[in-house]
Design a protein around this motif. Structure first.
Motif, PDB file in Angstrom:
ATOM      1  N   TYR A  99       0.832  -1.187   0.000  1.00 60.05           N
ATOM      2  CA  TYR A  99       0.000   0.000   0.000  1.00 60.05           C
ATOM      3  C   TYR A  99       0.880   1.255   0.000  1.00 60.05           C
ATOM      4  O   TYR A  99       1.946   1.281   0.614  1.00 60.05           O
ATOM      5  N   ARG A 109      -1.851  -0.872   6.290  1.00 55.39           N
ATOM      6  CA  ARG A 109      -2.421   0.127   5.395  1.00 55.39           C
ATOM      7  C   ARG A 109      -2.958   1.329   6.163  1.00 55.39           C
ATOM      8  O   ARG A 109      -3.643   1.192   7.173  1.00 55.39           O
ATOM      9  N   CYS A 113      -5.942   4.063   1.162  1.00 51.81           N
ATOM     10  CA  CYS A 113      -5.009   4.226   0.046  1.00 51.81           C
ATOM     11  C   CYS A 113      -4.922   2.956  -0.793  1.00 51.81           C
ATOM     12  O   CYS A 113      -5.317   1.871  -0.376  1.00 51.81           O
ATOM     13  N   GLU A 114      -4.378   3.115  -1.991  1.00 54.70           N
ATOM     14  CA  GLU A 114      -4.295   2.028  -2.964  1.00 54.70           C
ATOM     15  C   GLU A 114      -3.049   1.175  -2.776  1.00 54.70           C
ATOM     16  O   GLU A 114      -2.038   1.629  -2.238  1.00 54.70           O
ATOM     17  N   LEU A 115      -3.148  -0.062  -3.226  1.00 58.84           N
ATOM     18  CA  LEU A 115      -1.971  -0.900  -3.421  1.00 58.84           C
ATOM     19  C   LEU A 115      -1.271  -0.323  -4.650  1.00 58.84           C
ATOM     20  O   LEU A 115      -1.810  -0.373  -5.761  1.00 58.84           O
ATOM     21  N   LEU A 168      -7.472  -1.685  -5.160  1.00 61.45           N
ATOM     22  CA  LEU A 168      -8.111  -1.459  -3.867  1.00 61.45           C
ATOM     23  C   LEU A 168      -8.847  -2.724  -3.451  1.00 61.45           C
ATOM     24  O   LEU A 168      -9.572  -3.316  -4.263  1.00 61.45           O
TER      25      LEU A 168
END
Length: 424
Positions: A99, A109, A113-115, A168
């Motif tokens: 992340y 995480r 937020c996104e990977l 996500l």
């Protein structure tokens, strides 16, 4: 590179102070580095990758002992090796990716937020730098190779021709893909070089097919607006004298392209089409950066709209009068003849005074106090993503250290070969 040329810009001091960010804004127990110096900030995995790349510089320059650099590197690698990898929303990563932002203590995480594919690439590049520099010391090489091997780059294609921006756990892959020339060069090279989950050369070709060649003023170049996109992959790769198919057709290499991008930035500041205060031949550096915030002001009889953090760029914008000294510094290897006078100017206007980590991140002379125009907006924050390129690109200018280290990285060499890079 000749160190005698660095004296006017005081590169020694700037490099050391910029590195101090990684000394003081890192959790020594897990190696995580603050995204920015704002209370409650999470860690940024990109900043971690830059820190790991900077530790060899610190050893060579005497900023940190080899023993301390190894200790920090091992703590970081062991944390990521042992971190929770699953599809749930509170893990550290999934499929070998991580992340974008992590809690500084738990390493899980942060928020929603996104990977992140690109930030994972910066992290892995730092790990491979450590492996190439420290070798077998305390099992560093094996740990880095283990972490690189488990990144499933092919999965991140999401059955498409180009790599996605990320994923996500709540909704799946992001709709955006890495297309158009940008900072993703290092991402594609690492994804190609994997021995376990590689993408195909055709995926790299699909990416270069989305490039945009442009003429700006008298210069032609492979366009990308924010200046840092022309710099960050060059931290690890010396592109002088090597070309892929796209650059062979254009007759230049990516290093020359970044030199042209640097000059285009300076020429834009000289033209100053939007008539911002403080732009000029020694005052430029427009890139993704912090800003005064989403505000509208009347300045000299003209309505000005200002931005917060934004992907500022040249020549199409957005541009709100905000300049980033670190972006100018990071072009040192490409055009020292215009960068060094710019750094002296930034010193003259005291962007480094009473400042723990070198130059201020960004400033905006147009966003000033109407009663005292010399009092203009300066970012109160420092960012790990800014500090790292300063340390590393100063070093590549001075000695080429990172480039020499990464020539010993077989994974990166494989990626370059599969992308079609050959000597002139």
């Amino acid at each position: 590179m000749n160190d005698a040329n660095m004296a006017p810009a005081n590169l020694d001091r700037l490099q050391r102070l910029s590195f101090d960010y990684f000394v003081h804004e890192t959790n020594p127990d897990n190696g995580l580095v603050l995204d920015k110096t704002e209370k409650g900030s999470p860690a940024s995995i990109a900043a971690v990758g830059l820190a790991m790349s900077a530790y060899p510089v610190a050893v060579e320059r005497g900023f940190m002992t080899r023993g301390e650099a190894i200790r920090r590197t091992v703590a970081t690698l062991r944390f990521f090796r042992d971190s929770d990898q699953n599809a749930q929303g509170d893990a550290t990563g999934y499929k070998g990716f991580y992340y974008h932002f992590l809690d500084m203590k738990s390493g899980r995480r942060s928020g929603q937020c996104e990977l992140s594919t690109i930030d994972t690439a910066f992290l892995i590049a730092g790990m491979l730098t450590a492996a190439a520099y420290f070798g077998d010391a305390h099992n560093i090489e094996a740990l880095a190779e283990e972490l690189y091997a488990r990144v499933d780059w092919k999965w991140a294609l999401d059955n498409g021709p180009t790599l996605t921006h990320g994923w996500l756990p709540e909704t799946g892959f992001l709709k955006y893909r890495w297309e158009g020339y940008n900072e993703a060069m290092i991402l594609y090279l690492l994804a190609l070089g994997s021995a376990t989950h590689a993408i195909a050369p055709e995926n790299y070709t699909a990416w270069t097919a989305t490039y945009q060649w442009r003429k700006v003023g008298e210069d032609e170049y492979l366009h990308s607006g924010p200046l840092f996109t022309h710099q960050i992959s060059h931290i690890w790769v010396d592109f002088r004298g090597i070309q892929d198919a796209y650059m062979r057709a254009r007759g230049i290499d990516y290093f020359e392209n970044s030199r042209r991008a640097t000059y285009i930035q300076q020429q834009y500041a000289i033209r100053n089409p939007n008539q911002f205060t403080g732009y000029g031949a020694t005052s430029w550096g427009i890139t993704a950066s912090d800003g005064p915030g989403e505000k509208t002001r009347h300045v000299d009889g003209r309505e000005r709209k200002f931005l917060g953090y934004a992907a500022r760029g040249v020549p199409d914008g957005p541009d709100d009068g905000t300049l980033a000294p670190w972006a100018a510094v990071s072009s040192l290897p490409f055009a020292p003849e215009i960068v060094l006078p710019t750094l002296r100017h930034f010193e003259d206007i005291e962007l480094h005074k009473q400042n723990a980590y070198g130059f201020k991140a960004t400033f905006n002379p147009t966003f000033s106090d109407s009663s005292n125009p010399s009092h203009f907006w300066v970012s109160p924050l420092h960012f790990g993503l800014n500090q790292g390129p300063v340390v590393l690109m100063i070093e590549n200018y001075r000695s080429g250290l990172l480039w020499r280290i990464m020539r010993k990285c077989p994974q990166l060499s494989a990626g370059l070969r599969l992308a079609g890079f050959t000597r002139y």
